[in-house]
Design a protein around this motif. Structure first.
Motif, PDB file in Angstrom:
ATOM      1  N   UNK A 193      55.899  49.550  61.676  1.00 31.81           N
ATOM      2  CA  UNK A 193      55.668  48.609  62.775  1.00 31.81           C
ATOM      3  C   UNK A 193      56.073  49.180  64.124  1.00 31.81           C
ATOM      4  N   UNK A 194      56.587  50.404  64.130  1.00 32.38           N
ATOM      5  CA  UNK A 194      57.009  51.054  65.373  1.00 32.38           C
ATOM      6  C   UNK A 194      55.978  52.079  65.868  1.00 32.38           C
ATOM      7  N   UNK A 195      54.847  52.193  65.178  1.00 33.54           N
ATOM      8  CA  UNK A 195      53.736  53.048  65.623  1.00 33.54           C
ATOM      9  C   UNK A 195      54.175  54.495  65.844  1.00 33.54           C
ATOM     10  N   UNK A 196      54.871  55.062  64.883  1.00 28.75           N
ATOM     11  CA  UNK A 196      55.387  56.423  65.054  1.00 28.75           C
ATOM     12  C   UNK A 196      54.367  57.501  64.719  1.00 28.75           C
ATOM     13  N   UNK A 197      53.228  57.112  64.114  1.00 27.96           N
ATOM     14  CA  UNK A 197      52.219  58.104  63.732  1.00 27.96           C
ATOM     15  C   UNK A 197      50.899  57.769  64.421  1.00 27.96           C
ATOM     16  N   UNK A 198      50.657  58.374  65.566  1.00 24.40           N
ATOM     17  CA  UNK A 198      49.430  58.076  66.318  1.00 24.40           C
ATOM     18  C   UNK A 198      48.177  58.331  65.494  1.00 24.40           C
ATOM     19  N   UNK A 199      47.140  57.536  65.766  1.00 26.04           N
ATOM     20  CA  UNK A 199      45.834  57.710  65.131  1.00 26.04           C
ATOM     21  C   UNK A 199      44.853  58.211  66.180  1.00 26.04           C
ATOM     22  N   UNK A 200      43.609  58.425  65.773  1.00 21.84           N
ATOM     23  CA  UNK A 200      42.625  59.044  66.669  1.00 21.84           C
ATOM     24  C   UNK A 200      42.419  58.253  67.951  1.00 21.84           C
ATOM     25  N   UNK A 201      42.537  56.924  67.882  1.00 22.05           N
ATOM     26  CA  UNK A 201      42.281  56.094  69.058  1.00 22.05           C
ATOM     27  C   UNK A 201      43.547  55.719  69.816  1.00 22.05           C
ATOM     28  N   UNK A 254      43.149  37.757  68.477  1.00 21.71           N
ATOM     29  CA  UNK A 254      43.970  38.936  68.725  1.00 21.71           C
ATOM     30  C   UNK A 254      43.472  40.079  67.867  1.00 21.71           C
ATOM     31  N   UNK A 255      43.859  41.294  68.256  1.00 23.89           N
ATOM     32  CA  UNK A 255      43.535  42.474  67.461  1.00 23.89           C
ATOM     33  C   UNK A 255      44.684  43.466  67.516  1.00 23.89           C
ATOM     34  N   UNK A 256      45.079  43.966  66.340  1.00 25.67           N
ATOM     35  CA  UNK A 256      46.005  45.095  66.259  1.00 25.67           C
ATOM     36  C   UNK A 256      45.351  46.163  65.394  1.00 25.67           C
ATOM     37  N   UNK A 257      45.537  47.441  65.766  1.00 26.09           N
ATOM     38  CA  UNK A 257      44.845  48.513  65.062  1.00 26.09           C
ATOM     39  C   UNK A 257      45.601  48.923  63.801  1.00 26.09           C
ATOM     40  N   UNK A 258      45.075  49.924  63.089  1.00 24.97           N
ATOM     41  CA  UNK A 258      45.712  50.317  61.835  1.00 24.97           C
ATOM     42  C   UNK A 258      46.970  51.126  62.053  1.00 24.97           C
ATOM     43  N   UNK A 259      47.322  51.393  63.318  1.00 27.35           N
ATOM     44  CA  UNK A 259      48.607  52.008  63.660  1.00 27.35           C
ATOM     45  C   UNK A 259      49.638  50.951  64.014  1.00 27.35           C
ATOM     46  N   UNK A 260      49.271  49.660  63.820  1.00 28.82           N
ATOM     47  CA  UNK A 260      50.154  48.523  64.102  1.00 28.82           C
ATOM     48  C   UNK A 260      50.521  48.426  65.578  1.00 28.82           C
ATOM     49  N   UNK A 261      49.518  48.674  66.422  1.00 29.21           N
ATOM     50  CA  UNK A 261      49.693  48.486  67.863  1.00 29.21           C
ATOM     51  C   UNK A 261      48.858  47.287  68.298  1.00 29.21           C
ATOM     52  N   UNK A 262      49.484  46.370  69.004  1.00 30.93           N
ATOM     53  CA  UNK A 262      48.824  45.144  69.455  1.00 30.93           C
ATOM     54  C   UNK A 262      47.993  45.468  70.697  1.00 30.93           C
TER      55      UNK A 262
END
Length: 408
Positions: A193-201, A254-262
């Motif tokens: 939930x802390x988004x420590x692994x960035x994704x492509x977007x 609302x939308x949050x991505x698969x990196x758990x970023x709101x």
């Protein structure tokens, strides 16, 4: 109930594809059926592992999330096609989406016996170690003389055949309901939930918890705005029109991505205190851990359960009613998994709305009323409803929707 149908042929013209399309169209009230092709699946060769190819990832993800699978098999030389056999080899090598999955077999053939021998062989394959599917016993639907069985619109012409197909499908639906009780959901790993692994977007170079993230991130990637046109799948709109469209929705989104970023919410003109799910602009871009940092530790685990269940495919959606609201409000939250083109998890969209006016309108239009007279406050013990088909989930997520931006 959501099923996927696998066309057991890689031919451009297939009566088994026609059969699945007929089921999809004619029995749409009974179930939702998505048809999957095996045309692009490579020939099985364990020395050249293709498990990560798009076609196999797509099949794997679609099958995992379905309530059940319908395989329509031709009969070639008294058995199934090489294309179907190769597909099943791949789906029992490193990927195992059919394990403990209810499967129904149907088939169409040029000849009188339908696909009887191919279906016998297919049942043996589906029961093999590594596949371990739950194949519907009996209920053999064998469509012979396929050339004469369909009219020019692709409809089966014989009503007795249609009725029998319907009864087989009814039995499969009941079978799925029974087998689903044996389903073991995938264990939920700890969610980042802390988004420590960035994704492509992921937009890097701006702290996700920066209250000015939206403006800074937009400048960093030269995001379009205003009257710039955006080509969508089925439309061409300006950014202003897209904003107007989304803000006019009778729901909070609302939308949050698969990196758990709101990343998004609509209804920007509403005051936070008037919203069912309170949000502020400064939360856009936040890590979900930050969005929900005011929750007690136990409630944060519920957020992890919702995200993890949707990410794993254990559930297709999670629904909950927030307790403690006034009688005129039924605060309803729907968390829905989203998917990339290959079928992998792409994040969660949330729809929040007051169900009470919709319920009142329906009761008025139909002349019905609720047992007990009127809708009262929802009991605090109300469970979340979830799944590809409606089931009762074992986690209490209902109170989370009242805090922060969302319960993703």
């Amino acid at each position: 109930m959501k099923f996927v149908g696998i066309v057991g042929s890689n031919a451009d013209q297939s009566y088994n594809r026609l059969l699945l399309k007929f089921i999809q169209r004619h029995f749409k009230i009974k179930c939702e059926l998505e048809i999957l092709e095996i045309k692009d699946v490579p020939l099985f060769n364990q020395d050249d592992d293709q498990s990560d190819s798009f076609s196999l990832r797509y099949l794997n993800n679609k099958i995992i999330r379905a309530d059940g699978v319908i395989i329509a098999t031709p009969e070639h030389n008294h058995t199934i096609t090489p294309a179907l056999k190769s597909t099943l080899e791949w789906l029992s090598y490193k990927l195992h989406p059919l394990e403990n999955k209810p499967v129904m077999i149907v088939g169409a053939s040029y000849y009188d016996q339908g696909t009887s021998r191919a279906q016998v062989h297919l049942r043996k394959i589906l029961e093999a170690p590594g596949v371990n599917a739950y194949t519907l016993p009996g209920n053999e639907f064998l469509l012979g003389r396929a050339k004469e069985a369909f009219d020019n619109n692709g409809d089966i012409t014989n009503q007795g055949t249609i009725d029998f197909l319907g009864s087989c499908l009814d039995n499969f639906i009941k079978y799925v309901e029974v087998v689903s009780q044996l389903k073991k959901p995938k264990p939920i790993e700890p969610e980042d939930l802390y988004c420590t692994k960035p994704i492509a977007t992921t937009i890097q170079g701006v702290d996700p918890d920066d209250p000015d993230w939206l403006d800074k991130a937009a400048n960093l990637v030269n995001a379009v705005e205003g009257d710039t046109y955006v080509k969508l799948d089925n439309g061409l709109l300006t950014v202003d029109q897209i904003n107007m469209f989304l803000n006019a929705m009778p729901f909070e989104l609302t939308y949050s991505d698969d990196n758990n970023q709101f990343l998004y919410y609509n209804n920007k003109h509403q005051e936070p205190n008037t919203m069912l799910g309170k949000r502020v602009r400064e939360q856009v871009g936040n890590r979900l851990a930050t969005v929900h940092d005011s929750l007690p530790a136990g409630r944060m685990k519920n957020v992890e359960w919702v995200v993890g269940s949707l990410r794993n495919g254990n559930e297709e959606y999670v629904r909950t009613v927030v307790p403690g609201t006034p009688p005129e409000i039924i605060n309803t939250h729907n968390y829905q998994a989203m998917y990339y083109p290959d079928g992998s998890f792409a994040g969660i969209n949330e729809i929040i709305f007051n169900f009470k006016p919709w319920l009142d309108w329906y009761l008025q239009m139909t002349g019905q009323h609720l047992v007990g007279g009127k809708v009262g406050p929802v009991a605090p013990s109300s469970d979340a409803t979830s799944g590809a088909s409606a089931t009762v989930a074992g986690a209490d997520v209902s109170a989370d929707a009242t805090s922060g931006a969302s319960t993703h």
